[in-house]
Scaffold this motif. Sequence first.
Motif, PDB file in Angstrom:
ATOM      1  N   LYS A   1       0.839  -1.191   0.000  1.00 36.03           N
ATOM      2  CA  LYS A   1       0.000   0.000   0.000  1.00 36.03           C
ATOM      3  C   LYS A   1       0.877   1.246   0.000  1.00 36.03           C
ATOM      4  O   LYS A   1       1.929   1.264   0.638  1.00 36.03           O
ATOM      5  N   PRO A   2       0.452   2.295  -0.685  1.00 34.03           N
ATOM      6  CA  PRO A   2       1.208   3.543  -0.620  1.00 34.03           C
ATOM      7  C   PRO A   2       1.161   4.124   0.794  1.00 34.03           C
ATOM      8  O   PRO A   2       0.156   4.011   1.490  1.00 34.03           O
ATOM      9  N   SER A   3       2.251   4.736   1.197  1.00 32.51           N
ATOM     10  CA  SER A   3       2.295   5.376   2.506  1.00 32.51           C
ATOM     11  C   SER A   3       2.601   6.856   2.314  1.00 32.51           C
ATOM     12  O   SER A   3       3.125   7.264   1.286  1.00 32.51           O
ATOM     13  N   SER A   4       2.283   7.632   3.306  1.00 30.08           N
ATOM     14  CA  SER A   4       2.579   9.055   3.191  1.00 30.08           C
ATOM     15  C   SER A   4       4.083   9.270   3.374  1.00 30.08           C
ATOM     16  O   SER A   4       4.707   8.642   4.225  1.00 30.08           O
ATOM     17  N   PRO A   5       4.679  10.145   2.564  1.00 35.61           N
ATOM     18  CA  PRO A   5       6.114  10.393   2.692  1.00 35.61           C
ATOM     19  C   PRO A   5       6.426  11.188   3.956  1.00 35.61           C
ATOM     20  O   PRO A   5       5.548  11.844   4.526  1.00 35.61           O
ATOM     21  N   LYS A   6       7.677  11.124   4.377  1.00 30.02           N
ATOM     22  CA  LYS A   6       8.100  11.944   5.510  1.00 30.02           C
ATOM     23  C   LYS A   6       8.021  13.409   5.114  1.00 30.02           C
ATOM     24  O   LYS A   6       8.013  13.765   3.930  1.00 30.02           O
ATOM     25  N   LYS A   7       7.971  14.259   6.097  1.00 35.37           N
ATOM     26  CA  LYS A   7       7.795  15.693   5.847  1.00 35.37           C
ATOM     27  C   LYS A   7       8.943  16.265   5.012  1.00 35.37           C
ATOM     28  O   LYS A   7       8.706  17.030   4.079  1.00 35.37           O
ATOM     29  N   ILE A   8      10.176  15.885   5.321  1.00 31.56           N
ATOM     30  CA  ILE A   8      11.324  16.423   4.574  1.00 31.56           C
ATOM     31  C   ILE A   8      11.319  15.948   3.123  1.00 31.56           C
ATOM     32  O   ILE A   8      11.649  16.700   2.216  1.00 31.56           O
ATOM     33  N   THR A   9      10.889  14.705   2.880  1.00 33.20           N
ATOM     34  CA  THR A   9      10.789  14.190   1.517  1.00 33.20           C
ATOM     35  C   THR A   9       9.747  14.971   0.735  1.00 33.20           C
ATOM     36  O   THR A   9       9.957  15.329  -0.424  1.00 33.20           O
ATOM     37  N   TRP A  10       8.630  15.244   1.377  1.00 35.35           N
ATOM     38  CA  TRP A  10       7.567  15.991   0.727  1.00 35.35           C
ATOM     39  C   TRP A  10       8.015  17.411   0.403  1.00 35.35           C
ATOM     40  O   TRP A  10       7.739  17.936  -0.677  1.00 35.35           O
ATOM     41  N   ILE A  11       8.734  18.039   1.325  1.00 33.65           N
ATOM     42  CA  ILE A  11       9.211  19.413   1.116  1.00 33.65           C
ATOM     43  C   ILE A  11      10.220  19.464  -0.031  1.00 33.65           C
ATOM     44  O   ILE A  11      10.170  20.369  -0.871  1.00 33.65           O
ATOM     45  N   ILE A  12      11.137  18.505  -0.091  1.00 31.82           N
ATOM     46  CA  ILE A  12      12.139  18.479  -1.166  1.00 31.82           C
ATOM     47  C   ILE A  12      11.459  18.279  -2.518  1.00 31.82           C
ATOM     48  O   ILE A  12      11.771  18.968  -3.495  1.00 31.82           O
ATOM     49  N   GLY A  13      10.531  17.327  -2.594  1.00 28.92           N
ATOM     50  CA  GLY A  13       9.815  17.093  -3.848  1.00 28.92           C
ATOM     51  C   GLY A  13       9.008  18.293  -4.285  1.00 28.92           C
ATOM     52  O   GLY A  13       8.996  18.662  -5.462  1.00 28.92           O
ATOM     53  N   LEU A  14       8.328  18.924  -3.349  1.00 31.63           N
ATOM     54  CA  LEU A  14       7.533  20.105  -3.657  1.00 31.63           C
ATOM     55  C   LEU A  14       8.418  21.270  -4.109  1.00 31.63           C
ATOM     56  O   LEU A  14       8.102  21.964  -5.077  1.00 31.63           O
ATOM     57  N   ALA A  15       9.546  21.471  -3.433  1.00 30.14           N
ATOM     58  CA  ALA A  15      10.451  22.561  -3.798  1.00 30.14           C
ATOM     59  C   ALA A  15      11.013  22.353  -5.197  1.00 30.14           C
ATOM     60  O   ALA A  15      11.083  23.309  -5.991  1.00 30.14           O
ATOM     61  N   CYS A  16      11.410  21.132  -5.523  1.00 33.78           N
ATOM     62  CA  CYS A  16      11.923  20.855  -6.872  1.00 33.78           C
ATOM     63  C   CYS A  16      10.848  21.107  -7.925  1.00 33.78           C
ATOM     64  O   CYS A  16      11.128  21.683  -8.986  1.00 33.78           O
ATOM     65  N   GLY A  17       9.629  20.685  -7.643  1.00 31.24           N
ATOM     66  CA  GLY A  17       8.541  20.909  -8.585  1.00 31.24           C
ATOM     67  C   GLY A  17       8.231  22.382  -8.788  1.00 31.24           C
ATOM     68  O   GLY A  17       8.047  22.838  -9.914  1.00 31.24           O
ATOM     69  N   ILE A  18       8.194  23.132  -7.713  1.00 36.89           N
ATOM     70  CA  ILE A  18       7.917  24.570  -7.815  1.00 36.89           C
ATOM     71  C   ILE A  18       9.031  25.291  -8.566  1.00 36.89           C
ATOM     72  O   ILE A  18       8.768  26.146  -9.412  1.00 36.89           O
ATOM     73  N   LEU A  19      10.282  24.936  -8.280  1.00 38.28           N
ATOM     74  CA  LEU A  19      11.396  25.560  -9.005  1.00 38.28           C
ATOM     75  C   LEU A  19      11.354  25.217 -10.485  1.00 38.28           C
ATOM     76  O   LEU A  19      11.674  26.047 -11.339  1.00 38.28           O
ATOM     77  N   GLY A  20      10.959  23.997 -10.820  1.00 42.48           N
ATOM     78  CA  GLY A  20      10.822  23.616 -12.226  1.00 42.48           C
ATOM     79  C   GLY A  20       9.734  24.403 -12.926  1.00 42.48           C
ATOM     80  O   GLY A  20       9.888  24.822 -14.080  1.00 42.48           O
ATOM     81  N   ILE A  21       8.617  24.618 -12.247  1.00 46.69           N
ATOM     82  CA  ILE A  21       7.528  25.400 -12.838  1.00 46.69           C
ATOM     83  C   ILE A  21       7.937  26.859 -13.000  1.00 46.69           C
ATOM     84  O   ILE A  21       7.680  27.473 -14.039  1.00 46.69           O
ATOM     85  N   ILE A  22       8.594  27.426 -11.997  1.00 46.78           N
ATOM     86  CA  ILE A  22       9.071  28.810 -12.101  1.00 46.78           C
ATOM     87  C   ILE A  22      10.057  28.943 -13.252  1.00 46.78           C
ATOM     88  O   ILE A  22      10.006  29.893 -14.035  1.00 46.78           O
TER      89      ILE A  22
END
Length: 57
Positions: free
Chosen positions: A3-24
């Motif tokens: 089953k999928p599990s929720s990622p740790k907070k730091i993993t989520w922040i790193i993934g989100l930051a990379c995605g936002i920087l890519g969009i910018i």
Amino acid sequence: MTKPSSPKKITWIIGLACGILGIIGHFTHVQILSQYNYGQLLVGFLVLAAGTTFREI
């Protein structure tokens, strides 16, 4: 298949930051961001996918 599990907070922040920087980088002209915008989006997606697939990440 596990089953999928929720990622740790730091993993989520790193993934989100990379995605936002890519969009910018895609919509604006910032030298380093615009040059690697698709790579940053890919890394962000892969980090989030790994975070939901594996429990310890």
